[in-house]
Design a protein around this motif. Structure first.
Motif, PDB file in Angstrom:
ATOM      1  N   HIS A 104       0.808  -1.223   0.000  1.00 36.98           N
ATOM      2  CA  HIS A 104       0.000   0.000   0.000  1.00 36.98           C
ATOM      3  C   HIS A 104       0.840   1.270   0.000  1.00 36.98           C
ATOM      4  N   ARG A 105       2.166   1.110   0.007  1.00 36.15           N
ATOM      5  CA  ARG A 105       3.024   2.292  -0.062  1.00 36.15           C
ATOM      6  C   ARG A 105       4.293   1.928  -0.809  1.00 36.15           C
ATOM      7  N   LYS A 106       4.667   2.756  -1.796  1.00 38.93           N
ATOM      8  CA  LYS A 106       5.852   2.484  -2.598  1.00 38.93           C
ATOM      9  C   LYS A 106       6.745   3.719  -2.669  1.00 38.93           C
ATOM     10  N   LYS A 107       8.053   3.492  -2.455  1.00 45.64           N
ATOM     11  CA  LYS A 107       9.067   4.525  -2.625  1.00 45.64           C
ATOM     12  C   LYS A 107      10.134   3.969  -3.563  1.00 45.64           C
ATOM     13  N   ASN A 108      11.141   4.796  -3.873  1.00 49.36           N
ATOM     14  CA  ASN A 108      12.165   4.353  -4.809  1.00 49.36           C
ATOM     15  C   ASN A 108      12.920   3.122  -4.323  1.00 49.36           C
ATOM     16  N   ASN A 109      13.237   3.096  -3.031  1.00 46.01           N
ATOM     17  CA  ASN A 109      14.085   2.024  -2.505  1.00 46.01           C
ATOM     18  C   ASN A 109      13.365   1.032  -1.606  1.00 46.01           C
ATOM     19  N   TRP A 110      12.100   1.292  -1.303  1.00 43.82           N
ATOM     20  CA  TRP A 110      11.392   0.384  -0.400  1.00 43.82           C
ATOM     21  C   TRP A 110       9.888   0.423  -0.644  1.00 43.82           C
ATOM     22  N   GLU A 111       9.246  -0.634  -0.151  1.00 43.59           N
ATOM     23  CA  GLU A 111       7.790  -0.732  -0.211  1.00 43.59           C
ATOM     24  C   GLU A 111       7.285  -1.181   1.154  1.00 43.59           C
ATOM     25  N   GLN A 112       6.028  -0.901   1.405  1.00 42.43           N
ATOM     26  CA  GLN A 112       5.431  -1.280   2.681  1.00 42.43           C
ATOM     27  C   GLN A 112       4.060  -1.878   2.423  1.00 42.43           C
ATOM     28  N   GLY A 113       3.754  -2.971   3.122  1.00 38.82           N
ATOM     29  CA  GLY A 113       2.465  -3.613   2.918  1.00 38.82           C
ATOM     30  C   GLY A 113       2.049  -4.409   4.137  1.00 38.82           C
ATOM     31  N   SER A 114       0.924  -5.088   4.003  1.00 42.48           N
ATOM     32  CA  SER A 114       0.408  -5.925   5.093  1.00 42.48           C
ATOM     33  C   SER A 114       0.218  -7.349   4.581  1.00 42.48           C
ATOM     34  N   LEU A 115       0.281  -8.256   5.505  1.00 38.26           N
ATOM     35  CA  LEU A 115       0.239  -9.682   5.201  1.00 38.26           C
ATOM     36  C   LEU A 115      -1.104 -10.089   4.599  1.00 38.26           C
ATOM     37  N   ILE A 116      -1.048 -10.890   3.522  1.00 37.60           N
ATOM     38  CA  ILE A 116      -2.261 -11.488   2.939  1.00 37.60           C
ATOM     39  C   ILE A 116      -2.312 -12.977   3.227  1.00 37.60           C
ATOM     40  N   GLU A 117      -1.223 -13.680   2.895  1.00 38.72           N
ATOM     41  CA  GLU A 117      -1.212 -15.139   3.015  1.00 38.72           C
ATOM     42  C   GLU A 117       0.186 -15.617   3.412  1.00 38.72           C
ATOM     43  N   VAL A 118       0.231 -16.665   4.225  1.00 36.49           N
ATOM     44  CA  VAL A 118       1.497 -17.272   4.630  1.00 36.49           C
ATOM     45  C   VAL A 118       1.637 -18.611   3.897  1.00 36.49           C
ATOM     46  N   PHE A 119       2.643 -18.715   3.022  1.00 32.37           N
ATOM     47  CA  PHE A 119       2.887 -19.968   2.304  1.00 32.37           C
ATOM     48  C   PHE A 119       3.729 -20.936   3.144  1.00 32.37           C
ATOM     49  N   ARG A 120       4.690 -20.362   3.876  1.00 34.26           N
ATOM     50  CA  ARG A 120       5.492 -21.165   4.808  1.00 34.26           C
ATOM     51  C   ARG A 120       5.509 -20.435   6.140  1.00 34.26           C
ATOM     52  N   GLU A 121       4.994 -21.099   7.149  1.00 36.19           N
ATOM     53  CA  GLU A 121       4.811 -20.445   8.449  1.00 36.19           C
ATOM     54  C   GLU A 121       6.020 -20.640   9.349  1.00 36.19           C
ATOM     55  N   SER A 122       6.362 -19.612  10.108  1.00 38.42           N
ATOM     56  CA  SER A 122       7.443 -19.710  11.075  1.00 38.42           C
ATOM     57  C   SER A 122       7.045 -20.643  12.213  1.00 38.42           C
ATOM     58  N   SER A 123       8.019 -21.385  12.710  1.00 39.89           N
ATOM     59  CA  SER A 123       7.764 -22.240  13.874  1.00 39.89           C
ATOM     60  C   SER A 123       7.525 -21.406  15.129  1.00 39.89           C
ATOM     61  N   GLN A 124       7.834 -20.107  15.053  1.00 34.97           N
ATOM     62  CA  GLN A 124       7.653 -19.213  16.197  1.00 34.97           C
ATOM     63  C   GLN A 124       6.312 -18.470  16.161  1.00 34.97           C
ATOM     64  N   ARG A 125       5.499 -18.723  15.136  1.00 34.18           N
ATOM     65  CA  ARG A 125       4.188 -18.071  15.072  1.00 34.18           C
ATOM     66  C   ARG A 125       3.251 -18.738  16.073  1.00 34.18           C
TER      67      ARG A 125
END
Length: 463
Positions: free
Chosen positions: A51-72
């Motif tokens: 939802h936000r784009k700059k020249n060197n970076w982007e920012q967004g929110s999670l939609i889907e987890v394909f591989r989940e962390s064991s710490q989640r």
């Protein structure tokens, strides 16, 4: 989906490498652009809504987890999440509590090195404690929603000025969490429900205080409602019509004062509900004990406690040192620290060391001001988020210009307690790379579990 190395992920998948200090997952695209993903954890493969784009970076929110962390993990609060209306009080409830501490420890190390070019000789074991029911200080927003006919009390929604519809908050002590719905009901029945924007919580060891900010005088009927609530739920009401200096007890007959104990030092700290005290008393007790152990104050030594506040470290120091000086920027806090000194002196069978408190602007330090406080063997420094730049810079100046010392010598050891790893790293860079100190120890302090807030402690030894 399989987690094997040869798994083919969707083309748009992001491989999360780490977590930043805002609790966002960090990934890199093939072109090197950094992507910050709210809700993603290290080592996960995810998709994100950018939802936000700059020249060197982007920012967004999670939609889907394909591989989940064991710490989640499953969040412990029903109001936590990325959805609209989610409470913004916590950012890391989806991450195992032990992993949260590890990330904060890494943040301290990374900041020291990348910002200050400092590497601690020894990493301290992180200070941690209860992860639920720890928050003894909080500032709740209050809003009467006319369309719904309800009062909301809680923290703001994530990335929003709206108040979250909070019915549970397990980071609060259980007896305070149980007050949330009764408070909503009581404020909803008040005539001043539209003009009470805030309730501040302050829990002592035996007293729970609630400070009601009100923008108009309260009617007799509303004052009666507050008194009835206090009697039913065992709390103290304080009223704040304007600034913090206008805070007063609703009922002066409630004589039991707010206080917390530091049992290891036989010290009790009275405080007013708007005074600064640590959010987490469990961690604070360990923090004070470790700080004094690392400072290793001897009976013949003089110590200065910079940014001393109410005397949280000063009075324990006075149980070990020959003499202690507490310095603080706020005249009101200096007055309170003097009262606390007198209060503890009156209770003790063994006297505290000679202790003085003075008020001074610690963000405008000069060699002349620093040396006039005399020689101290050791320092304890506990600044706000802005850090202690002027203090560190002045030490550096005195190192580079010894003619300004006029017989003054720097402290041989400094214990620095920080609530901002970036300003700690900046100040550490001056102390180590200019002022002639070594960073012998550093480690994280998990004062705010489930949040991205990082506190830490570092020890500097004169080379």
């Amino acid at each position: 989906m399989s987690n094997t190395a040869d798994t083919v992920w969707p083309e748009h998948a992001l491989h999360i490498e780490s977590m930043d200090l805002d609790a966002q997952g960090v990934a890199h695209r093939a072109d090197g652009k950094v992507v910050f993903v709210d809700g993603a954890l290290p080592f996960e493969v995810v998709s994100a809504n950018i939802h936000r784009k700059k020249n060197n970076w982007e920012q967004g929110s999670l939609i889907e987890v394909f591989r989940e962390s064991s710490q989640r993990v499953t969040p412990g609060c029903p109001h936590f999440g990325l959805h609209a209306g989610a409470c913004g009080g916590c950012k890391m409830q989806h991450l195992d509590a032990t992993a949260q501490v590890a990330i904060k420890q890494r943040a301290v190390e990374d900041n020291l090195w990348h910002l200050g070019k400092v590497k601690a000789e020894t990493l301290l074991r992180p200070i941690q404690g209860p992860t639920w029911g720890y928050r003894y200080r909080a500032r709740f927003s209050v809003r009467y929603v006319v369309k719904k006919g309800v009062v909301l009390i809680g923290f703001h929604e994530r990335k929003s000025r709206y108040v979250a519809d909070t019915q549970h908050c397990p980071i609060l002590p259980a007896h305070v969490e149980a007050l949330l719905m009764p408070l909503r009901d009581m404020i909803g029945r008040m005539q001043a429900r539209d003009t009470c924007p805030q309730i501040e919580l302050a829990c002592g060891d035996n007293v729970t205080a609630l400070v009601l900010r009100h923008l108009e005088p309260l009617s007799d009927a509303d004052l009666t409602r507050l008194r009835d609530f206090a009697a039913q739920h065992g709390v103290q009401w304080w009223l704040q019509p304007k600034g913090p200096d206008t805070v007063r007890l609703l009922d002066d007959r409630q004589v039991e004062q707010l206080s917390y104990a530091l049992p290891e030092f036989d010290v009790t700290m009275p405080f007013k509900p708007t005074d600064f005290t640590q959010v987490n008393p469990h961690i604070n007790r360990v923090l004070v004990t470790r700080a004094l152990r690392l400072l290793d104050v001897q009976p013949h030594e003089r110590v200065i406690d910079w940014f001393c506040g109410l005397g949280n470290f000063t009075l324990p120091l006075a149980t070990h040192a020959r003499e202690v000086l507490g310095i603080e920027g706020s005249e009101a806090l200096v007055a309170r620290s003097r009262e606390n000194l007198a209060y503890n002196q009156s209770l003790r069978s063994t006297p505290l060391a000679p202790t003085q408190f003075v008020a001074r602007n610690l963000f405008e330090m000069t060699p002349e001001l620093l040396t006039q406080d005399g020689v101290a063997d050791k320092w304890l420094v506990d600044p706000p988020r802005e850090g202690a730049f002027a203090l560190a810079q002045t030490l550096a100046t005195l190192k580079e210009q010894p003619e300004l010392r006029q017989g003054w010598v720097p402290p041989k050891r400094i214990v620095y307690v920080s609530c901002n790893p970036a300003t700690l790293a900046r100040d550490a860079g001056l102390l180590v790379n200019v002022a002639g100190y070594r960073c012998t120890h550093a480690g994280a302090v998990n004062m705010f579990p489930h949040t991205a807030h990082v506190e830490s402690m570092a020890v500097f030894e004169l080379s």
